[in-house]
Write a protein that holds these residues in place. Structure first.
Motif, mmCIF file in Angstrom:
data_model
loop_
_atom_site.group_PDB
_atom_site.id
_atom_site.type_symbol
_atom_site.label_atom_id
_atom_site.label_comp_id
_atom_site.label_asym_id
_atom_site.label_seq_id
_atom_site.Cartn_x
_atom_site.Cartn_y
_atom_site.Cartn_z
ATOM 1 N N ASP A 83 44.108 5.374 -43.379
ATOM 2 C CA ASP A 83 45.007 5.456 -44.530
ATOM 3 C C ASP A 83 45.001 4.159 -45.334
ATOM 4 N N ILE A 84 44.992 3.029 -44.640
ATOM 5 C CA ILE A 84 44.939 1.745 -45.343
ATOM 6 C C ILE A 84 43.619 1.606 -46.089
ATOM 7 N N GLY A 85 42.524 2.042 -45.453
ATOM 8 C CA GLY A 85 41.230 2.005 -46.136
ATOM 9 C C GLY A 85 41.200 2.879 -47.369
ATOM 10 N N ALA A 86 41.835 4.065 -47.302
ATOM 11 C CA ALA A 86 41.896 4.932 -48.473
ATOM 12 C C ALA A 86 42.744 4.298 -49.575
ATOM 13 N N ASN A 87 43.813 3.621 -49.193
ATOM 14 C CA ASN A 87 44.635 2.911 -50.174
ATOM 15 C C ASN A 87 43.838 1.813 -50.863
ATOM 16 N N LEU A 88 43.014 1.100 -50.100
ATOM 17 C CA LEU A 88 42.164 0.062 -50.669
ATOM 18 C C LEU A 88 41.110 0.654 -51.593
ATOM 19 N N ALA A 89 40.504 1.777 -51.194
ATOM 20 C CA ALA A 89 39.483 2.409 -52.032
ATOM 21 C C ALA A 89 40.077 2.903 -53.346
ATOM 22 N N ALA A 90 41.310 3.412 -53.315
ATOM 23 C CA ALA A 90 41.961 3.857 -54.550
ATOM 24 C C ALA A 90 42.218 2.688 -55.489
ATOM 25 N N ALA A 91 42.548 1.530 -54.937
ATOM 26 C CA ALA A 91 42.757 0.352 -55.780
ATOM 27 C C ALA A 91 41.458 -0.108 -56.424
ATOM 28 N N LYS A 92 40.341 0.056 -55.726
ATOM 29 C CA LYS A 92 39.060 -0.380 -56.279
ATOM 30 C C LYS A 92 38.643 0.451 -57.484
ATOM 31 N N VAL A 93 39.139 1.682 -57.610
ATOM 32 C CA VAL A 93 38.815 2.501 -58.782
ATOM 33 C C VAL A 93 39.338 1.837 -60.044
ATOM 34 N N GLY A 94 40.582 1.355 -60.000
ATOM 35 C CA GLY A 94 41.123 0.651 -61.150
ATOM 36 C C GLY A 94 40.407 -0.650 -61.439
ATOM 37 N N VAL A 95 39.952 -1.339 -60.397
ATOM 38 C CA VAL A 95 39.221 -2.596 -60.601
ATOM 39 C C VAL A 95 37.870 -2.322 -61.254
ATOM 40 N N ARG A 96 37.216 -1.228 -60.886
ATOM 41 C CA ARG A 96 35.927 -0.888 -61.516
ATOM 42 C C ARG A 96 36.111 -0.627 -63.006
ATOM 43 N N ARG A 97 37.215 0.018 -63.369
ATOM 44 C CA ARG A 97 37.479 0.211 -64.790
ATOM 45 C C ARG A 97 37.670 -1.127 -65.492
ATOM 46 N N ALA A 98 38.356 -2.053 -64.834
ATOM 47 C CA ALA A 98 38.559 -3.373 -65.432
ATOM 48 C C ALA A 98 37.241 -4.118 -65.594
ATOM 49 N N ILE A 99 36.317 -3.944 -64.644
ATOM 50 C CA ILE A 99 34.998 -4.574 -64.766
ATOM 51 C C ILE A 99 34.250 -4.004 -65.960
ATOM 52 N N ASP A 100 34.328 -2.679 -66.150
ATOM 53 C CA ASP A 100 33.663 -2.057 -67.297
ATOM 54 C C ASP A 100 34.217 -2.575 -68.615
ATOM 55 N N ARG A 101 35.524 -2.836 -68.646
ATOM 56 C CA ARG A 101 36.123 -3.345 -69.882
ATOM 57 C C ARG A 101 35.805 -4.821 -70.101
ATOM 58 N N ASN A 373 34.399 10.930 -70.152
ATOM 59 C CA ASN A 373 35.574 10.297 -70.742
ATOM 60 C C ASN A 373 36.373 11.340 -71.519
ATOM 61 N N ALA A 374 37.683 11.392 -71.279
ATOM 62 C CA ALA A 374 38.518 12.419 -71.904
ATOM 63 C C ALA A 374 39.130 11.986 -73.224
ATOM 64 N N ALA A 375 38.887 10.757 -73.670
ATOM 65 C CA ALA A 375 39.566 10.241 -74.855
ATOM 66 C C ALA A 375 39.178 11.032 -76.099
ATOM 67 N N TYR A 376 40.176 11.554 -76.797
ATOM 68 C CA TYR A 376 40.044 12.224 -78.100
ATOM 69 C C TYR A 376 39.223 13.516 -78.043
ATOM 70 N N ALA A 424 30.903 5.843 -72.366
ATOM 71 C CA ALA A 424 30.791 5.928 -70.914
ATOM 72 C C ALA A 424 32.093 6.465 -70.323
ATOM 73 N N LEU A 425 32.086 6.644 -69.019
ATOM 74 C CA LEU A 425 33.234 7.247 -68.357
ATOM 75 C C LEU A 425 34.492 6.403 -68.511
ATOM 76 N N HIS A 426 34.346 5.073 -68.451
ATOM 77 C CA HIS A 426 35.510 4.190 -68.493
ATOM 78 C C HIS A 426 35.599 3.406 -69.804
ATOM 79 N N THR A 427 34.983 3.901 -70.867
ATOM 80 C CA THR A 427 35.114 3.242 -72.159
ATOM 81 C C THR A 427 36.567 3.329 -72.630
ATOM 82 N N PRO A 428 37.190 2.220 -73.038
ATOM 83 C CA PRO A 428 38.594 2.273 -73.479
ATOM 84 C C PRO A 428 38.774 3.231 -74.651
ATOM 85 N N LYS A 431 38.098 2.015 -78.215
ATOM 86 C CA LYS A 431 36.675 1.921 -78.556
ATOM 87 C C LYS A 431 36.083 3.303 -78.818
ATOM 88 N N VAL A 432 36.534 4.292 -78.075
ATOM 89 C CA VAL A 432 36.066 5.667 -78.321
ATOM 90 C C VAL A 432 36.454 6.096 -79.728
#
Length: 479
Positions: A83-101, A373-376, A424-428, A431-432
């Protein structure tokens, strides 16, 4: 991939349920200790494994304070660490978006992604800040579960064709037998959840043995838009799961009325207790403010919603080998203020169930799920690309004058977005919007593409902005 199935107890003895509840309570203390000690950077974040935790507890005697069997607390430690590992993996999804930005440099992105994947992010200031932002230290709130290893239980059928499940109890070498409401014996590791005097036995099966997994998928590429009134709308204009909106709306209105009545009764009970009439307060609380019936109704509603959503996804997979869907894991806050009734109904929108169903069914039946990406996608016209004006379920394009169903328009945009080289998938989202406006401006003034770098030219050659299927769809719609 495994599929979870649930078997329920039937007329369980109250004494057995009390013994199981006590065991689950003690194992909840084990989970709490794991989260307290290892739910941080120095625990799972440092690569610590559940076997290392078990060996450490056996060495220092930590396991003796819980009063449960060795297999019980060891399986609980393994489950809590997962469960802790899954919590950590979920946090990394948001960090990957921040790296893309943050950067467009492929080498820098690769370095950051590698550091994040190998848990070496503590040495990088940017990754460390982002992980502290997205990875919130959790705590255990689970005190009603028992995890049983596959070789520690027995399942037998008596003469009356009733299935009995025997699991280890708190006393050594003494099993607790649970009558189940099924004749199919569970297999593998079991998770027992105790609620409302009933035991739910969760176990996993091979999806290949399921009849629905043997249905062949289609041979087309389809874009789908997730909605409220219907579960899915595809790019062909077909609606799937049309009863979803009625289910959610009726349940939301029922909960509103029920909670209003419960609040009134709770106020009467509090008033009676304040003036010293504790007998009346106890009668109201015991007979009118219980949770057994409420939880049973909520369970039936969730089952009905899941049935409607999964049926809709199966119908899409029947004609699609590739499903293009929007990524709704990130929330989008609208600027328009909505009414209380609308907000209450939208709060029950089960987009998580729809995402789970798309992933589950597509994997089991052999289709491919592509997120975009779901934007617009709900606001841009699928013909000219300009942002239109939405009114109800209709989209009005002020540029080309087309009026189309909003969900169908969004599904077509989602299908076209799969072949878009610029979004891309995580384009803000801002920007879209700029990309869409630049494209329509160039089309209106007939200007050439401004970015003529070799990398962009190569991407545009390999991934045209509009797929061939969307062009064929438009040609057919004009005819």
């Amino acid at each position: 991939m495994k599929v979870t199935r649930i078997a329920y107890s039937a007329r369980l003895n109250p004494g057995k349920y009390a013994a199981l509840s006590e065991q689950a309570r003690r194992l909840g203390r084990v989970r709490g200790e794991v989260w307290q000690r290892y739910g941080s950077i120095n625990g799972v974040g440092a690569g610590l494994r559940d076997r290392q935790v078990r060996n450490q507890w056996l060495t220092d005697g930590t396991h003796l304070q819980f009063g449960v069997s060795a297999n019980a607390w060891k399986e609980t430690v393994r489950d809590a660490m997962a469960d802790i590992g899954a919590n950590l993996a979920a946090a990394k999804v948001g960090v990957r978006r921040a790296i893309d930005r943050r950067t467009n440099d492929p080498a820098e992105r690769k370095r950051m992604f590698a550091a994040l994947r190998t848990n070496q992010w503590a040495d990088d200031p940017f990754l460390s800040r982002q992980m502290r932002t997205h990875w919130k230290r959790g705590r255990n709130r689970t005190h009603d579960q028992i995890v049983v290893r596959a070789d520690k239980y027995n399942a037998v059928v008596d003469r009356g064709r009733r299935l009995w499940l025997a699991i280890p109890g708190l006393e050594p070498r003494k099993m607790v037998t649970i009558p189940l409401s099924t004749t199919v014996a569970p297999t593998g590791t079991l998770r027992l959840i105790l609620r409302g005097g009933r035991v739910a036995v969760h176990y996993q099966i091979d999806p290949a043995t399921m009849r629905s997994s043997q249905r062949p998928c289609g041979d087309r590429t389809i874009g789908v838009d997730k909605g409220y009134t219907e579960a899915l709308t595809d790019s062909d204009g077909a609606l799937h799961g049309c009863a979803l909106g009625a289910l959610l709306t009726s349940e939301s209105d029922r909960l509103k009325e029920r909670n209003r009545r419960r609040a009134k009764l709770r106020s009467i009970a509090n008033t009676a207790a304040a003036r010293g009439d504790h007998a009346k307060a106890h009668r109201i609380t015991a007979n009118n403010l219980g949770t057994v019936k409420r939880d049973r109704q909520a369970s039936r509603h969730r089952a009905a919603v899941r049935t409607e959503v999964f049926t809709a996804v199966h119908r899409v997979v029947d004609k699609a080998a590739t499903i293009v869907a929007e990524d709704l894991t990130r929330t989008f806050a609208g600027r328009k203020a909505l009414g209380r009734n609308v907000n209450r109904r939208l709060a029950a929108w089960t987009k998580g169930v729809t995402a789970e169903a798309l992933k589950n069914v597509s994997e089991r039946r052999g289709s491919v799920l592509v997120h975009v990406n779901a934007a617009y996608t709900s606001q841009a016209c699928h013909r000219c690309g300009r942002l239109g004006r939405r009114s109800g379920d209709r989209l009005h394009c002020t540029s080309c004058g087309v009026v189309c169903q909003a969900d169908v328009n969004a599904a077509i945009n989602i299908l076209q977005r799969a072949g878009d080289p610029d979004i891309a998938l995580h384009t803000p989202h801002h920007k879209v919007k700029q990309i869409l406006q630049d494209r329509t401006d160039r089309h209106r003034t007939r200007l050439p593409v401004q970015d003529s770098s070799p990398a962009t030219v190569g991407r545009r050659a390999n991934y045209p902005n509009r797929s061939a299927m969307s062009i064929d769809w438009e040609a057919g719609s004009r005819q």
